[in-house]
Design a protein around this motif. Structure first.
Motif, PDB file in Angstrom:
ATOM      1  N   PRO A 108       0.747  -1.269  -0.061  1.00 56.27           N
ATOM      2  CA  PRO A 108      -0.043  -0.100   0.199  1.00 56.27           C
ATOM      3  C   PRO A 108       0.936   1.522  -0.120  1.00 56.27           C
ATOM      4  CG  PRO A 108      -1.000  -1.562   1.596  1.00 56.27           C
ATOM      5  CD  PRO A 108       0.454  -2.236   1.076  1.00 56.27           C
ATOM      6  N   GLU A 109       0.431   2.282  -0.535  1.00 55.06           N
ATOM      7  CA  GLU A 109       1.049   3.721  -0.696  1.00 55.06           C
ATOM      8  C   GLU A 109       1.546   3.866   0.938  1.00 55.06           C
ATOM      9  OE1 GLU A 109       2.635   6.597  -2.730  1.00 55.06           O
ATOM     10  OE2 GLU A 109       1.526   5.010  -3.610  1.00 55.06           O
ATOM     11  N   ARG A 110       0.682   3.901   1.714  1.00 54.55           N
ATOM     12  CA  ARG A 110       1.242   4.505   2.871  1.00 54.55           C
ATOM     13  C   ARG A 110       2.574   3.883   3.483  1.00 54.55           C
ATOM     14  NH1 ARG A 110       0.100   1.125   7.285  1.00 54.55           N
ATOM     15  NH2 ARG A 110      -1.321  -0.560   6.894  1.00 54.55           N
ATOM     16  N   LEU A 111       2.820   2.563   2.976  1.00 53.20           N
ATOM     17  CA  LEU A 111       4.231   1.933   3.426  1.00 53.20           C
ATOM     18  C   LEU A 111       5.294   1.880   2.673  1.00 53.20           C
ATOM     19  CD1 LEU A 111       2.396  -1.260   4.711  1.00 53.20           C
ATOM     20  CD2 LEU A 111       3.191   0.549   6.206  1.00 53.20           C
ATOM     21  N   ARG A 112       5.171   2.606   1.362  1.00 51.14           N
ATOM     22  CA  ARG A 112       6.310   2.661   0.297  1.00 51.14           C
ATOM     23  C   ARG A 112       7.093   3.480   0.880  1.00 51.14           C
ATOM     24  NH1 ARG A 112       2.936   2.870  -5.282  1.00 51.14           N
ATOM     25  NH2 ARG A 112       1.970   0.659  -5.122  1.00 51.14           N
ATOM     26  N   GLY A 113       7.036   4.544   1.505  1.00 51.51           N
ATOM     27  CA  GLY A 113       7.890   5.619   1.939  1.00 51.51           C
ATOM     28  C   GLY A 113       8.804   5.116   2.905  1.00 51.51           C
ATOM     29  N   TYR A 114       7.915   4.388   3.769  1.00 49.82           N
ATOM     30  CA  TYR A 114       8.685   3.792   5.138  1.00 49.82           C
ATOM     31  C   TYR A 114       9.470   2.579   4.365  1.00 49.82           C
ATOM     32  CZ  TYR A 114       9.038   1.401   9.556  1.00 49.82           C
ATOM     33  OH  TYR A 114       9.754   0.872  10.754  1.00 49.82           O
ATOM     34  N   MET A 115       9.238   1.818   3.556  1.00 49.71           N
ATOM     35  CA  MET A 115      10.277   0.891   3.029  1.00 49.71           C
ATOM     36  C   MET A 115      11.281   1.404   2.408  1.00 49.71           C
ATOM     37  SD  MET A 115       8.911  -2.133   0.309  1.00 49.71           S
ATOM     38  CE  MET A 115      10.323  -3.224  -0.395  1.00 49.71           C
ATOM     39  N   ALA A 116      11.098   2.575   1.735  1.00 49.31           N
ATOM     40  CA  ALA A 116      12.301   3.232   1.108  1.00 49.31           C
ATOM     41  C   ALA A 116      13.438   3.948   1.876  1.00 49.31           C
ATOM     42  CB  ALA A 116      11.823   4.478   0.005  1.00 49.31           C
ATOM     43  N   ASN A 117      12.665   4.385   2.948  1.00 45.87           N
ATOM     44  CA  ASN A 117      13.528   5.193   4.055  1.00 45.87           C
ATOM     45  C   ASN A 117      13.933   4.407   5.281  1.00 45.87           C
ATOM     46  OD1 ASN A 117      13.378   7.629   2.350  1.00 45.87           O
ATOM     47  ND2 ASN A 117      11.386   7.700   2.769  1.00 45.87           N
ATOM     48  N   THR A 118      13.804   3.230   5.408  1.00 40.39           N
ATOM     49  CA  THR A 118      13.954   2.540   6.565  1.00 40.39           C
ATOM     50  C   THR A 118      15.462   2.755   6.936  1.00 40.39           C
ATOM     51  OG1 THR A 118      13.971   0.267   7.721  1.00 40.39           O
ATOM     52  CG2 THR A 118      14.493   0.174   5.438  1.00 40.39           C
ATOM     53  N   ALA A 119      15.778   2.916   8.111  1.00 38.34           N
ATOM     54  CA  ALA A 119      17.100   3.137   8.692  1.00 38.34           C
ATOM     55  C   ALA A 119      18.095   1.812   8.771  1.00 38.34           C
ATOM     56  CB  ALA A 119      17.087   4.133   9.903  1.00 38.34           C
ATOM     57  N   LEU A 120      17.604   0.825   8.544  1.00 37.18           N
ATOM     58  CA  LEU A 120      18.269  -0.548   8.732  1.00 37.18           C
ATOM     59  C   LEU A 120      19.069  -0.412   7.473  1.00 37.18           C
ATOM     60  CD1 LEU A 120      15.799  -2.845  10.257  1.00 37.18           C
ATOM     61  CD2 LEU A 120      17.650  -1.381  11.262  1.00 37.18           C
ATOM     62  N   LEU A 121      20.427  -0.443   7.582  1.00 33.35           N
ATOM     63  CA  LEU A 121      21.516  -0.545   6.395  1.00 33.35           C
ATOM     64  C   LEU A 121      22.491  -1.620   6.522  1.00 33.35           C
ATOM     65  CD1 LEU A 121      22.042   3.059   6.549  1.00 33.35           C
ATOM     66  CD2 LEU A 121      20.555   2.250   5.029  1.00 33.35           C
ATOM     67  N   ALA A 122      23.025  -2.183   5.413  1.00 33.18           N
ATOM     68  CA  ALA A 122      24.330  -3.053   5.476  1.00 33.18           C
ATOM     69  C   ALA A 122      25.128  -2.597   4.483  1.00 33.18           C
ATOM     70  CB  ALA A 122      23.617  -4.464   4.867  1.00 33.18           C
ATOM     71  N   PRO A 123      26.095  -1.554   5.061  1.00 31.54           N
ATOM     72  CA  PRO A 123      27.027  -0.806   4.131  1.00 31.54           C
ATOM     73  C   PRO A 123      28.038  -1.782   3.584  1.00 31.54           C
ATOM     74  CG  PRO A 123      26.831   0.066   6.573  1.00 31.54           C
ATOM     75  CD  PRO A 123      26.224  -1.267   6.660  1.00 31.54           C
TER      76      PRO A 123
END
Length: 241
Positions: free
Chosen positions: A110-125
């Motif tokens: 859903p649209e409301r979750l797309r931004g959250y998915m793109a901007n999640t702060a969990l990274l694997a550098p």
């Protein structure tokens, strides 16, 4: 390709084009026209609004879409982090697949979750340390999945070399090394091998079937499997002689 995946791809092809023939679908999915006819019939029976007929072509009525996948924020974090880890630590083929999978998920949530998915702060550098592997890890992954034997030369921590033919059973990443668990034909027992110490790697055409006492399940039932103790055995060579 699994049948469920093929049915999904048929719908995706129909969504992208106005009219598609069974021949075009068969060529794209590498199956026979007969298979496509059967899949189309089953999709129609399940309620997918496909119109057309054999020899003419098929079209998907406007407005149809696959049911959206519903994920919680925490599930999205798990999926995104997993994909980013694979993109960082996997081979190029697996990294590309992880990126594609994340893109597919992002396209249907859903649209409301797309931004959250793109901007999640969990990274694997990418600035991590991993011992270099001198062959294509994807070839070994394919051998594990297809149950194909592999041949390679191995050098242990003492500098002693040996030639091995093994049944590859499992791969595990213990940063900074990838480790292969296998049934070794030379030792007639399970052995673990650090991939950065493998050279002259060759995937064979010889297949193998699960035999009692030689399976991944049997390996995992052993004590100290995939622990720091087992990795110590790999490090000092005691697990490979």
């Amino acid at each position: 390709m699994r049948r469920a995946d093929r049915l999904f791809e048929i719908i995706q092809h129909l969504r992208r084009r106005q009219t598609t023939t069974a021949r075009e679908l068969g060529e794209a999915l590498e199956v026979s026209e007969r298979t496509i006819y059967r899949d189309i019939r089953d999709l129609i029976a399940s309620g997918v609004p496909i119109e057309g007929e054999a020899g003419v072509g098929y079209v998907l009525r406007p407005g149809y879409d696959l049911p959206p996948l519903m994920f919680t924020e925490q599930e999205i974090e798990a999926l995104v982090l997993g994909a980013r880890i694979v993109e960082t630590w996997g081979d190029a083929e697996l990294a590309a697949a992880a990126g594609d999978a994340a893109a597919k998920i992002e396209a249907v949530v859903p649209e409301r979750l797309r931004g959250y998915m793109a901007n999640t702060a969990l990274l694997a550098p990418s600035s991590y340390r991993m011992e270099p592997i001198g062959f294509d890890l994807a070839e070994l992954r394919h051998a594990v999945r297809r149950q194909r034997k592999v041949r390679f030369a191995y050098t242990d921590v003492l500098g002693q070399g040996s030639a091995r033919v093994v049944r590859p059973l499992s791969l595990a990443f213990f940063g900074p090394v990838w480790v292969l668990a296998a049934w070794c034909e030379l030792r007639q027992d399970f052995r673990t091998f650090r991939l950065d110490r493998i050279h002259e790697f060759e995937a064979l055409t010889d297949g193998f079937k699960a035999e009692p006492g030689k399976t991944l399940h049997d390996f995992l039932r052993r004590p100290q499997t995939w622990t720091r103790s087992s990795l110590t055995a790999v490090e000092d060579g005691s697990g490979n002689h």
